[in-house]
Design an enzyme around this catalytic site. Structure first.
Site, PDB file in Angstrom:
ATOM      1  N   GLU A 203      11.248 182.840 -35.429  1.00 66.26           N
ATOM      2  CA  GLU A 203      12.476 183.209 -36.143  1.00 66.26           C
ATOM      3  C   GLU A 203      13.180 184.421 -35.535  1.00 66.26           C
ATOM      4  OE1 GLU A 203      11.383 183.380 -40.296  1.00 66.26           O
ATOM      5  OE2 GLU A 203      10.947 181.222 -40.366  1.00 66.26           O
ATOM      6  N   GLU A 320       8.349 174.605 -38.746  1.00 71.10           N
ATOM      7  CA  GLU A 320       7.893 175.210 -40.006  1.00 71.10           C
ATOM      8  C   GLU A 320       8.874 174.827 -41.093  1.00 71.10           C
ATOM      9  OE1 GLU A 320       6.794 179.439 -39.881  1.00 71.10           O
ATOM     10  OE2 GLU A 320       7.785 179.683 -41.826  1.00 71.10           O
TER      11      GLU A 320
END
Length: 545
Positions: A203, A320
């Site tokens: 991220e 994810e």
């Protein structure tokens, strides 16, 4: 054979009777038709499409006053728990992604690190709210031995922030210091541990979460990782995949990154938390809203478009997906209702060519497939396992008429040459009677199905169940999933009316279907999920390799 047929008929009659009384109570019954195009597959997933994550969060990771992680971290998870081992083994194999926010603060124990190898310590004044933590080589060995015993296919997320300076605006400046990661990889190879893929960062793409790296620098770092892997795995016939960036889809950032890594990157990963924060009060409203679910296609279609227009050969994974960020929401993201969102995501991701879908988490937080404390499966574990066993890699174009509250997806079957259909009923007051119509150019001659032409469209040919099929007793295999007592917040799932539960020996229940005549409509009860396998519907799309 006669006894088996009678038993199958009795099981269906009992199931039908139970649902008939339930339909009468709820009042509404609708008719619908599912159209499946069996001429050609519209996409193809990996055979082991289902994946689950293991994260780094320590017990004192808390959100909204609730600490839901327990001892589910890669550093402290009880790898000797027999339920955990059986849960992973049941997939044969399960893809497992090791990674998460704190991966970019992990140091790997090695001879070149002259510091104590200590765990994460909570510190709200630093990035991500925790100090750096250390992965000991003893723990690395324990993890790899467990995965080998379980037959898992594993990827590992590397610390992409090492060596960089984080600016006040979150920008991570400088090149990646790969020395510690390189040491871990060499140790892994020397020990004979098998890693399916090395993923760089978590991220940090686009606007990032806590920190961000520009697409140009990230591409350069991925090139560096590819060079390292090629050197360390020199002589290996099969080398680990290079995976990145593991972030939220940002079209401009992803396009630049993908265009600059045409030869070094094999897998593009993105994350899905489209339901918003776990504290959100309207999570179930979103999950049951067809329009909201439809909006979830945007990152899949956007990434597919970029990959198709690029020179890369990289494929898309969901690296994810927990639905609701900040650890999910207890009794929602770990309850029956979440299978509506999860299975719809699996179906939608498949349509857009996603090869693998990693669920956050296998265990840990309020969105685990397994209960964080007891390790017993939550409902989504069984949903994932049924998908894995029933839905093959070839994806079929599917549409449904009659209602917007039924979600429909179809794949070639994994365990037969037929077709498997997934139906999700988002309506709590309506039972659906669904007929299945399969189109293809030529079914005549296989003895199972005959071709009829639909009057409304003379150019289209459809397969219908023939009279011979009916008299020969062609059967459909159905798996009906419901919540205990009809409670969407329940963490107990029923399969064909029977509770799914681990027994006192830690053994998992068999996932057995009921057998229904192919000529009968599929009965989809209110707030239920149905997998229906039609083994006799052998289609051209399912003969494709």
């Amino acid at each position: 054979m006669c006894c088996l047929f009678i038993l199958s008929f009795l099981c269906f009659w009992l199931f039908w009777a139970g649902h008939t009384s339930f339909r009468t109570a709820s009042g509404n019954v609708i008719e619908g038709t599912v159209f499946i195009n069996g001429t050609v597959a519209i996409a193809k997933t990996d055979d082991n499409f289902i994946c689950a994550t293991l994260d780094w969060w320590p017990p004192d990771k808390c959100d909204y006053g609730t600490c839901s992680w327990g001892r589910a971290s890669l550093l402290n998870l009880d790898l000797g728990n027999p339920i955990l081992l059986k849960a992973v083994k049941a997939f044969s194999p399960l893809k497992v992604r090791m990674g998460g926010t704190l991966q970019d603060k992990v140091v790997y124990e090695s001879e070149g690190i002259n510091e104590p190898c200590t765990p994460f310590v909570k510190n709200n004044s630093v990035l991500f709210g925790f100090s750096e933590g250390c992965l000991t080589m003893r723990r690395w060995e324990e993890l790899n031995i467990f995965f080998r015993r379980a037959g898992a296919v594993v990827t590992f997320g590397l610390n992409a922030l090492r060596g960089r300076i984080i600016q006040s605006d979150g920008s991570a400046m400088g090149a990646w210091d790969s020395s510690n990661a390189e040491s871990l990889m060499r140790y892994t190879v020397n020990k004979g541990y098998k890693i399916y893929g090395w993923e760089l960062g978590n991220e940090l793409s686009g606007n990032g979460v806590g920190a961000r790296i520009g697409a140009d620098q990230y591409a350069s770092d991925v090139d560096r990782l590819q060079t390292i892997v090629q050197n360390i795995y020199k002589g290996f016939k099969i080398k680990p995949l290079i995976i990145a960036p593991g972030g939220f889809f940002d079209a401009n950032w992803f396009k630049e990154f993908i265009d600059k890594t045409p030869k070094s990157l094999q897998v593009v990963t993105h994350h899905i938390y489209n339901l918003g924060p776990g504290v959100e009060d309207h999570l179930i409203d979103k999950i049951l809203d067809p329009s909201f679910l439809n909006s979830g296609s945007q990152p899949f279609s956007g990434l597919q478009s970029i990959l198709r227009s690029s020179a890369t050969s990289a494929v898309a994974w969901v690296g994810e997906a927990g639905g609701a960020y900040n650890s999910g929401h207890n009794l929602v993201t770990n309850a029956f209702v979440f299978s509506f969102w999860y299975l719809d995501q699996l179906g939608m991701a498949s349509i857009y060519g996603t090869k693998t879908y990693c669920r956050q988490t296998l265990i840990g937080g309020n969105y685990g497939l397994l209960n964080t404390n007891t390790f017993v499966p939550n409902p989504d574990y069984y949903s994932a396992l049924l998908w894995h066993r029933l839905m093959g890699s070839n994806v079929l174009s599917t549409s449904l008429s009659g209602t917007t509250k039924i979600r429909a997806y179809a794949h070639c079957s994994k365990q037969s040459q037929g077709t498997t259909l997934l139906l999700i009923n988002l309506d709590g007051n309506t039972t659906a009677r669904v007929q299945v119509t399969i189109s293809r150019e030529n079914l005549a001659g296989n003895g199972a199905l005959v071709v009829q032409q639909e009057q409304q469209n003379q150019s289209k040919r459809f397969a219908k169940i023939s009279q011979d099929t009916k008299t020969n007793g062609k059967m459909r295999w159905e798996y009906h999933l419901t919540a205990r007592d009809g409670d969407l917040h329940s963490q107990t799932m029923l399969l064909n009316g029977e509770i799914l539960a681990v027994n006192s020996s830690g053994d998992f229940p068999p996932l057995e279907p009921i057998y229904v005549s192919e000529t009968a409509p599929i009965i989809v009860a209110p707030f239920s999920i149905v997998f229906a396998e039609i083994p006799s519907s052998v289609l051209p799309a399912c003969a494709q390799v």
